[in-house]
Scaffold this motif. Structure first.
Motif, PDB file in Angstrom:
ATOM      1  N   ALA A 180      50.946  30.128 -12.539  1.00  0.00           N
ATOM      2  CA  ALA A 180      52.004  29.659 -11.825  1.00  0.00           C
ATOM      3  C   ALA A 180      52.586  31.231 -11.523  1.00  0.00           C
ATOM      4  CB  ALA A 180      52.962  28.784 -12.401  1.00  0.00           C
ATOM      5  N   GLY A 181      53.081  31.425 -10.279  1.00  0.00           N
ATOM      6  CA  GLY A 181      53.957  32.330  -9.913  1.00  0.00           C
ATOM      7  C   GLY A 181      53.427  33.408  -8.841  1.00  0.00           C
ATOM      8  N   ALA A 225      44.735  24.657  -7.397  1.00  0.00           N
ATOM      9  CA  ALA A 225      46.050  24.866  -7.333  1.00  0.00           C
ATOM     10  C   ALA A 225      46.467  25.024  -5.847  1.00  0.00           C
ATOM     11  CB  ALA A 225      46.540  25.941  -8.131  1.00  0.00           C
ATOM     12  N   THR A 226      47.824  24.562  -5.575  1.00  0.00           N
ATOM     13  CA  THR A 226      48.291  24.765  -4.158  1.00  0.00           C
ATOM     14  C   THR A 226      48.950  26.202  -3.933  1.00  0.00           C
ATOM     15  OG1 THR A 226      48.534  22.530  -3.655  1.00  0.00           O
ATOM     16  CG2 THR A 226      49.862  24.164  -2.487  1.00  0.00           C
ATOM     17  N   VAL A 248      51.216  31.148  -6.448  1.00  0.00           N
ATOM     18  CA  VAL A 248      50.219  30.229  -6.926  1.00  0.00           C
ATOM     19  C   VAL A 248      50.746  29.103  -7.606  1.00  0.00           C
ATOM     20  CG1 VAL A 248      48.216  30.109  -8.220  1.00  0.00           C
ATOM     21  CG2 VAL A 248      48.710  32.207  -6.799  1.00  0.00           C
ATOM     22  N   GLY A 249      50.472  27.823  -7.216  1.00  0.00           N
ATOM     23  CA  GLY A 249      51.192  26.590  -7.843  1.00  0.00           C
ATOM     24  C   GLY A 249      50.372  26.112  -8.913  1.00  0.00           C
ATOM     25  N   GLY A 250      50.334  26.718  -9.900  1.00  0.00           N
ATOM     26  CA  GLY A 250      49.433  26.305 -11.160  1.00  0.00           C
ATOM     27  C   GLY A 250      50.698  25.776 -12.199  1.00  0.00           C
ATOM     28  N   THR A 251      50.087  25.757 -13.496  1.00  0.00           N
ATOM     29  CA  THR A 251      51.082  25.235 -14.646  1.00  0.00           C
ATOM     30  C   THR A 251      51.231  26.459 -15.771  1.00  0.00           C
ATOM     31  OG1 THR A 251      49.171  24.185 -15.541  1.00  0.00           O
ATOM     32  CG2 THR A 251      50.657  22.809 -14.370  1.00  0.00           C
ATOM     33  N   THR A 257      59.731  31.296 -11.101  1.00  0.00           N
ATOM     34  CA  THR A 257      58.849  30.388 -11.756  1.00  0.00           C
ATOM     35  C   THR A 257      59.521  29.964 -13.081  1.00  0.00           C
ATOM     36  OG1 THR A 257      56.979  31.448 -10.684  1.00  0.00           O
ATOM     37  CG2 THR A 257      56.389  30.128 -12.485  1.00  0.00           C
ATOM     38  N   SER A 296      49.670  19.724  -7.655  1.00  0.00           N
ATOM     39  CA  SER A 296      50.323  20.781  -7.525  1.00  0.00           C
ATOM     40  C   SER A 296      50.563  20.793  -5.835  1.00  0.00           C
ATOM     41  CB  SER A 296      49.291  22.034  -7.706  1.00  0.00           C
ATOM     42  OG  SER A 296      49.466  23.148  -7.113  1.00  0.00           O
ATOM     43  N   THR A 314      56.196  25.516  -5.103  1.00  0.00           N
ATOM     44  CA  THR A 314      55.366  24.479  -5.661  1.00  0.00           C
ATOM     45  C   THR A 314      55.631  23.917  -6.800  1.00  0.00           C
ATOM     46  OG1 THR A 314      53.731  25.834  -6.889  1.00  0.00           O
ATOM     47  CG2 THR A 314      53.190  25.841  -4.595  1.00  0.00           C
ATOM     48  N   THR A 334      56.328  22.219 -13.624  1.00  0.00           N
ATOM     49  CA  THR A 334      56.222  23.879 -13.578  1.00  0.00           C
ATOM     50  C   THR A 334      56.618  23.809 -12.086  1.00  0.00           C
ATOM     51  OG1 THR A 334      54.524  23.920 -15.235  1.00  0.00           O
ATOM     52  CG2 THR A 334      54.833  25.723 -13.456  1.00  0.00           C
ATOM     53  N   ALA A 346      56.615  26.913  -9.305  1.00  0.00           N
ATOM     54  CA  ALA A 346      56.199  28.123  -8.840  1.00  0.00           C
ATOM     55  C   ALA A 346      56.822  28.800  -7.861  1.00  0.00           C
ATOM     56  CB  ALA A 346      54.575  28.305  -8.975  1.00  0.00           C
ATOM     57  N   GLY A 347      57.414  30.055  -7.782  1.00  0.00           N
ATOM     58  CA  GLY A 347      57.752  30.788  -6.795  1.00  0.00           C
ATOM     59  C   GLY A 347      57.694  32.106  -6.986  1.00  0.00           C
TER      60      GLY A 347
END
Lengths: 480, 430
Positions: A242-243, A422-423, A474-477, B219, B369, B390, B426, B428-429
């Motif tokens: 994520a990030g 991931a989105t 990247v929209g992971g966890t 994030t 996601s 996200t 979570t 994310a940014g």
């Protein structure tokens, strides 16, 4: 030949002659109107599906109708009928022209409009290009290849679909243009299971041709193997990061990035109305040097291609971005006229029951010089995304997403572990300014894209070479 | 008649569905009519069975010739498809014999001129809110009336009329950080229950304005509060995961979850297919089977799946009257008396999600996601708008991590829920 086929399918059953059409045009598009059209369409389509190893269901559908659109200034009146006859057309025309306070013009003679010299696809009926038993065989072959590919495959769902569309466009000033469009598609989805974990993979393709497309080079078998490969990769996938990080996009279908980030924002309607994040920016730099993007409706046999668009305009290759500079928008006739320019052959509609608007055809980025291996080796830490599901964009803010279905971590220039889907999210007007390397490996997608806009779906194509983007979210966890 | 055609082609059983829709839609943009669309659609669909083999065909052409050809096409296909032991019409005992009037039909006498006037009022009210609202994608008014009839060779025959009317508006506001668009809408089966046009225009304007100056977030993990329109899509993922198809294909993260705790102990989700006048209501399902109110989730435990007769047979269960999907899926508010403001206070610091884009949901694994926009909230107060972020997690954890459901229930769709507060996801940014 296409003309006579279209007349035979669309006009003759209702006993419609050119004189009859001339009188409808006269009654509908008189003084006070600024154009419009009658759009005749016949669609026949079938779908076959296989599940549990058996072809258990199939369907066949027919749609036929005529849509009449009357334009006056910026106003559009629209009505349609699923009966193609002169009385039904006169009635629909009367309804559609209620927006204009227009007089009538006795009659507007019908004449042929401009046509493409060499057709991009044959007018054959894909539904009849293979007999029923062989369609079933083709699906069973796909199923067998997928099941043989790996013992962990537990479920296979395959589909085969064919469409034949006969189109006749009659413009307000009497130009008649016809097209006969085949479209075929196969898809396969597999489920794999290992130690209680289940993952899926899917693949497919198609184009404007007959079903032989799938037996040539055993494309059906190749889709099946590809779906299994993806599913097995996902069995090993760990949580996605994520990030914001460097992202390398593979060639081909990842071009959905261009479709969302740039493509929709360059459609003429949003720009005429000033609601696109790209409005008024022709001539400005919107992408890194070296980036050129085109929309090309003229690629033979491709899913997004059209001999003529749904307003009867011959399609073309339109340069959207040239060496990083914004060059042009995609236009239909209405938006072109109101913007003082010409249609680029991008006027498309889902069916006679829908209004046309500017839509993409095949949208892709031209190749650069870097080898894909060289691009990956240049990234110390990042994400390598090679397959995607769909995407979406907010035209006005420019924010867009597209969702990876197969991705890997890049560590020290090497592709290491697969990560879960991931989105990815970005900002259309600046994402392409962050492209730092362009691959030499341009690929187009396999022919699976459908674009949705205002509730209307149309088939499209996308493509791109391998790209390195320095900074996408990247929209992971997993915290990066 | 069409069923007789199927019989005469040799079909052992058949089902036919006929629909007819008439509608009008007007869009006004910047005070001028942009489009005026008259809709008129009809379709006949036929499913023919030859023993356990099945074929389907449909047509929009209702000429006797076309109907006959359609029946022949369905029968021809059924000769090629392979027998499926689970295929067939539903058990006649499950089918509805009589049904109540669900008050779904409320025609709106709204000629084009009146629709145009109303759309103008909507847009004008939006522009009047603030000079920064300087562009529009238009205000629309639409009305649609549908008739659907279903019949089969078991002797079932039923039909009903329904209406749906909508007012919507999408406006663009311009500020320092660029442009933002947002929209508002009202939709109902009964035109007298539509919100006032001016209120929709004002809401669209206010929603676009409040997004101006949106920034990214760093994030992080944090609580996430979904407004009702977004909470609806979370619950939609739940209903897809417990649908018969996802279960028998084993492609659901909630596989075989009936009897298991999927949500917190206090949570109840129920289906109300017979609710008078509601958008998801229907007296019988797509196979003529009775629809019934029932609990999907009681005390956090999944009670049953969403099944048509085919999926039911495959799973060794009975149809739940859900051919065509679940109807009026309602989430019980809990603790009951809290609206959005109270839930913001409960959350304290976290993300309020007002929009999501993209697909990004893997129903096989539950991995989630999606792109999001909304507001960063500090100490229960909205601090600033956020975008280009996200939200991610696994839906199993998201569902179990629901902390509250608001009483601000949005009834403009088939899923009826208030705001939903999730303990942690979570984000994310940057």
């Amino acid at each position: 030949m296409i003309d006579s086929l279209a007349r035979e399918t669309l006009l003759e059953p209702g006993g419609i002659t050119d004189d009859g059409l001339a009188s409808v045009l006269g009654a509908t598009f008189g003084r006070g109107t600024d154009g419009g059209d009658c759009y005749f369409q016949f669609i026949s389509q079938e779908g076959w599906s296989l599940e549990d190893g058996l072809v258990k269901s199939a369907s066949f559908n027919i749609e036929r109708g005529v849509g009449i659109r009357v334009i006056s200034g910026e106003q559009t009146g629209f009505a349609y009928s699923d009966e193609i006859s002169l009385p039904a057309m006169l009635e629909a025309g009367r309804t559609a022209r209620s927006i204009a306070s227009a007089g009538q013009t006795g009659s507007i003679p019908v004449r042929p409009g401009a046509a493409r010299d060499t057709a991009l696809y044959l007018p054959d009926d894909p539904l009849g290009s293979l007999d029923e038993a062989r369609k079933i065989e083709l699906l069973k072959h796909m199923d067998a290849v997928a099941r043989a590919a790996d013992p962990r495959v537990t479920q296979v769902i395959c589909s085969l679909a064919g469409v034949r569309e006969v189109v006749l466009v009659l413009t307000a000033d009497g130009e008649m243009v016809t097209d006969v469009r085949p479209l075929v598609r196969m898809n396969v989805q597999v489920l794999v299971e290992q130690g209680g974990r289940r993952e899926s993979g899917s693949s497919g393709g198609g184009g404007r041709s007959g079903y032989a497309f799938f037996t040539d080079d055993d494309r059906a078998g190749a889709y099946a193997r590809e779906a299994v490969r993806q599913a097995l990769v996902n069995l090993e996938a760990v949580d996605a990061p994520a990030g914001t990080m460097k992202v390398v996009l593979g060639p081909g279908w990842p071009g959905v990035l261009l479709h969302e980030a740039i493509g929709h924002g360059l459609e003429g309607d949003f720009n005429r109305k000033g609601t696109s994040a790209f409005a008024g920016r022709i001539g400005e730099r919107v992408a890194a040097p070296g980036i050129s993007i085109v929309d090309d409706g003229t690629m033979p046999g491709r899913r997004g291609s059209l001999n003529v668009d749904d307003e009867g305009t011959v399609t073309q290759q339109t340069t959207l971005i040239e060496d990083g500079y914004l060059r042009g928008y995609m236009q239909d006739r209405l938006n072109a006229r109101l913007s003082g320019t010409r249609s680029t052959g991008n006027g498309r509609r889902e069916s006679y029951a829908h209004l046309p608007m500017p839509r993409m055809t095949n949208t892709y980025m031209l190749p650069g010089a870097a080898g894909p291996g060289e691009i990956l080796a240049s990234v110390d830490r990042g994400l390598y995304a090679v397959n995607f599901g769909g995407g979406q964009v907010d035209i006005t803010s420019g924010k867009f997403v597209f969702s990876a279905s197969e991705a890997y971590l890049i560590e020290n220039g090497r592709v290491t572990r697969p990560v879960k889907g991931a989105t990815l999210i970005g900002n259309g007007p600046d994402v392409l300014t962050r492209v730092s390397m362009i691959g030499n490996d341009l690929e187009l997608d396999t022919g699976v894209g459908t674009c949705g806009k205002e509730g209307q779906g149309v088939p499209v194509g996308v493509g791109q070479p391998t790209l390195r983007i320095d900074g996408m979210t990247v929209g992971g966890t997993q915290a990066a | 008649m069409i069923l007789d055609h199927a019989r005469s082609c040799g079909a052992s059983a058949a089902q036919a569905a006929v629909s007819h829709n008439v509608g009008l839609a007007v869009t006004v943009r910047r005070g001028e009519v942009e489009t005026l669309e008259y809709e008129r659609d009809q379709q006949m669909g036929l499913v023919a069975y030859f023993g356990q083999s099945k074929g389907a065909a449909s047509t929009t052409d209702f000429s006797p010739e076309a109907l006959r050809q359609t029946a022949e096409a369905a029968c021809r296909i059924a000769r090629y498809t392979e027998p499926d032991p689970y295929a067939g019409l539903p058990d006649p005992d499950e089918q509805a014999r009589d049904w109540p009037d669900l008050q779904l039909d409320h025609p709106w006498d709204c000629p084009a001129g009146r629709g145009i006037d109303l759309a103008r009022e909507v847009e004008t009210a939006g522009f009047a809110v603030d000079p920064r609202v300087d562009n529009s994608e238009g205000a629309s008014v639409s009305t649609r009336r549908a008739m659907s009839v279903l019949g089969d060779t078991h002797g079932f025959m039923g039909g009903y009329r329904s209406t749906r009317h909508s007012i919507s508006c999408a406006l663009v506001a311009r500020g320092d950080g660029g442009m933002q668009r947002d929209y508002a809408y009202g939709t109902s089966r009964d035109p007298s229950r539509l919100p006032a046009g001016e209120a929709i225009g004002r809401e669209a304007a206010e929603r676009a304005l409040r997004r101006l100056g949106a920034r990214k977030l760093g994030t992080r993990q944090c609580p996430v509060l979904f407004v009702p329109e977004m909470a609806r899509s979370l619950i939609g993922n739940f209903t897809r995961a417990i649908s018969g198809g996802a279960q028998y294909r084993k492609s659901s993260f909630l596989l075989d979850a009936a009897g298991r705790e999927v949500f917190p102990r206090w949570m109840r989700i129920f289906e109300e297919p017979l609710l008078p006048g509601a958008l998801g209501s229907a007296p019988f399902d797509g196979e003529g089977v009775r629809t019934r109110p029932r609990d999907l989730v009681t005390a956090g435990v999944l009670q049953d799946y969403i099944l048509d007769s085919y999926a039911a047979r495959r799973l060794g269960l009975r149809t739940t009257g859900n051919a065509g999907g679940a109807r009026n899926v309602s989430v019980q508010p809990h603790p009951g008396e809290k609206g959005l403001q109270a839930l913001l206070s409960d959350m304290g610091t976290g993300l309020l999600v007002t929009e999501m884009i993209g697909q990004g949901v893997n129903l096989v694994t539950g991995d989630y996601s999606r792109g999001a926009a909304g507001f960063w909230v500090e100490n229960g107060e909205i601090a600033y708008p956020v975008e280009e972020i996200t939200i991610a997690g696994n839906l199993r954890d998201v569902f179990r991590g629901i902390a509250a459901v608001g009483n601000d229930v949005d009834i403009r769709g088939n899923i009826r829920t208030g705001s939903i507060l999730v303990e942690a996801m979570t984000v994310a940014g940057d």
